[in-house]
Design a protein around this motif. Structure first.
Motif, PDB file in Angstrom:
ATOM      1  N   GLN A  90       0.843  -1.201   0.000  1.00 23.22           N
ATOM      2  CA  GLN A  90       0.000   0.000   0.000  1.00 23.22           C
ATOM      3  C   GLN A  90       0.874   1.245   0.000  1.00 23.22           C
ATOM      4  N   ALA A  91       0.506   2.219  -0.830  1.00 21.75           N
ATOM      5  CA  ALA A  91       1.295   3.446  -0.964  1.00 21.75           C
ATOM      6  C   ALA A  91       0.360   4.619  -1.201  1.00 21.75           C
ATOM      7  N   THR A  92       0.926   5.821  -1.233  1.00 18.03           N
ATOM      8  CA  THR A  92       0.174   7.031  -1.538  1.00 18.03           C
ATOM      9  C   THR A  92       0.790   7.715  -2.747  1.00 18.03           C
ATOM     10  N   LEU A  93      -0.067   8.163  -3.669  1.00 15.89           N
ATOM     11  CA  LEU A  93       0.363   8.911  -4.842  1.00 15.89           C
ATOM     12  C   LEU A  93      -0.132  10.342  -4.690  1.00 15.89           C
ATOM     13  N   LEU A  94       0.767  11.300  -4.861  1.00 21.46           N
ATOM     14  CA  LEU A  94       0.423  12.720  -4.723  1.00 21.46           C
ATOM     15  C   LEU A  94       0.618  13.422  -6.064  1.00 21.46           C
ATOM     16  N   PHE A  95      -0.466  13.987  -6.601  1.00 17.69           N
ATOM     17  CA  PHE A  95      -0.439  14.707  -7.873  1.00 17.69           C
ATOM     18  C   PHE A  95      -0.708  16.188  -7.629  1.00 17.69           C
ATOM     19  N   TRP A  96      -0.141  17.041  -8.501  1.00 18.80           N
ATOM     20  CA  TRP A  96      -0.410  18.472  -8.423  1.00 18.80           C
ATOM     21  C   TRP A  96      -0.540  19.035  -9.837  1.00 18.80           C
ATOM     22  N   ASP A  97      -1.588  19.807 -10.070  1.00 17.57           N
ATOM     23  CA  ASP A  97      -1.792  20.514 -11.333  1.00 17.57           C
ATOM     24  C   ASP A  97      -1.702  22.004 -11.019  1.00 17.57           C
ATOM     25  N   ASP A  98      -0.568  22.624 -11.377  1.00 11.66           N
ATOM     26  CA  ASP A  98      -0.346  24.017 -11.010  1.00 11.66           C
ATOM     27  C   ASP A  98      -1.298  24.957 -11.743  1.00 11.66           C
ATOM     28  N   ALA A  99      -1.598  24.655 -13.006  1.00  8.91           N
ATOM     29  CA  ALA A  99      -2.477  25.534 -13.789  1.00  8.91           C
ATOM     30  C   ALA A  99      -3.895  25.543 -13.229  1.00  8.91           C
ATOM     31  N   ARG A 100      -4.382  24.378 -12.843  1.00  6.84           N
ATOM     32  CA  ARG A 100      -5.750  24.275 -12.334  1.00  6.84           C
ATOM     33  C   ARG A 100      -5.828  24.342 -10.820  1.00  6.84           C
ATOM     34  N   GLN A 101      -4.662  24.338 -10.142  1.00  5.44           N
ATOM     35  CA  GLN A 101      -4.607  24.400  -8.682  1.00  5.44           C
ATOM     36  C   GLN A 101      -5.382  23.243  -8.047  1.00  5.44           C
ATOM     37  N   ILE A 102      -5.071  22.049  -8.526  1.00 11.16           N
ATOM     38  CA  ILE A 102      -5.731  20.848  -8.020  1.00 11.16           C
ATOM     39  C   ILE A 102      -4.687  19.872  -7.483  1.00 11.16           C
ATOM     40  N   GLN A 103      -4.931  19.406  -6.260  1.00 10.82           N
ATOM     41  CA  GLN A 103      -4.092  18.379  -5.647  1.00 10.82           C
ATOM     42  C   GLN A 103      -4.902  17.089  -5.516  1.00 10.82           C
ATOM     43  N   LEU A 104      -4.257  15.971  -5.827  1.00 11.71           N
ATOM     44  CA  LEU A 104      -4.878  14.662  -5.653  1.00 11.71           C
ATOM     45  C   LEU A 104      -3.998  13.806  -4.755  1.00 11.71           C
ATOM     46  N   ARG A 105      -4.609  13.125  -3.812  1.00 15.41           N
ATOM     47  CA  ARG A 105      -3.896  12.133  -3.001  1.00 15.41           C
ATOM     48  C   ARG A 105      -4.620  10.804  -3.157  1.00 15.41           C
ATOM     49  N   LEU A 106      -3.952   9.838  -3.752  1.00 12.79           N
ATOM     50  CA  LEU A 106      -4.550   8.528  -3.972  1.00 12.79           C
ATOM     51  C   LEU A 106      -3.879   7.503  -3.075  1.00 12.79           C
ATOM     52  N   VAL A 107      -4.664   6.789  -2.305  1.00 13.12           N
ATOM     53  CA  VAL A 107      -4.171   5.625  -1.579  1.00 13.12           C
ATOM     54  C   VAL A 107      -4.351   4.436  -2.515  1.00 13.12           C
ATOM     55  N   VAL A 108      -3.267   3.691  -2.740  1.00 13.14           N
ATOM     56  CA  VAL A 108      -3.306   2.628  -3.739  1.00 13.14           C
ATOM     57  C   VAL A 108      -2.730   1.327  -3.184  1.00 13.14           C
TER      58      VAL A 108
END
Length: 211
Positions: A90-108
């Protein structure tokens, strides 16, 4: 369209329900690998754990599937993160979209593919520039007497030939990530938007959250 009069939030001037947000986010993930360099969600931070504690590094998103809620990235099979994921899948994935100012944190939940059809198929799709680092004679993270470029030094700025690049296949691995949950956060002067999506097989639980 909002036939059930569900709560909505305006993102990029478009009113969206929880279902809209979840669907749009996965479409962005699916298209990210083909967008220009520096585009949102094209890279991500992989957070793992080991007996020594937490660890994190940046990897490149290679593929996403919005139906199966899966994400794939590549790595050297000799890398420490492979050992960590084998011990703690089990891990966590962290995404960032600077243009749209969106952060995603996925537990996978991760699965590592090395000598199977999944790894073979993705290796065949990888161009020689992407294969270059898998030609490294040295294990990632190993101590060296001086700077080491991560591939045979004789190559320099040159690319290996197609036939020569095949020697890197033995070091190539694909990490498949099955999403268990996704935490969505959009930053805006008009107000922050946060939501959580939890995946149970074919069913998805959706919930607005306080930022």
């Amino acid at each position: 369209m909002n036939p059930n009069n569900q709560p909505t939030v305006v993102i990029d001037t478009i009113p969206q329900t929880l279902a809209d947000l979840e669907r749009d986010t996965w479409k962005q993930l699916v298209s990210a690998p083909t967008r220009k360099k520096g585009a949102g969600f094209k890279t991500l931070t992989l957070a793992t754990r080991s007996d020594e504690g937490a660890d994190a590094r940046t990897v490149v998103l290679r593929q996403a599937d919005e139906v199966q809620k899966r994400i794939w990235f590549h790595t050297d099979r000799r890398a420490v993160k492979v050992i960590q994921l084998q011990a703690h899948p089990q891990a966590t994935l962290l995404f960032w979209d600077d243009a749209r100012q969106i952060q995603l944190r996925l537990v996978v939940r991760t699965t590592i593919h090395i000598s199977d059809d999944v790894a073979d198929e993705q290796w065949q799709q990888l161009w020689v520039g992407g294969r270059k680092t898998y030609l490294s004679e040295q294990q990632p993270g190993s101590e060296q007497p001086g700077p080491y470029p991560g591939f045979p030094e004789r190559l320099g700025e040159d690319l290996p030939g197609q036939e020569e690049s095949e020697a890197g296949r033995i070091n190539f691995a694909v990490v498949e990530c099955q999403a268990l949950s996704m935490d969505y956060l959009h930053l805006s002067r008009a107000g922050q938007t946060r939501a959580r999506f939890t995946y149970h097989g074919d069913e998805t639980t959706m919930q607005w959250l306080a930022p």
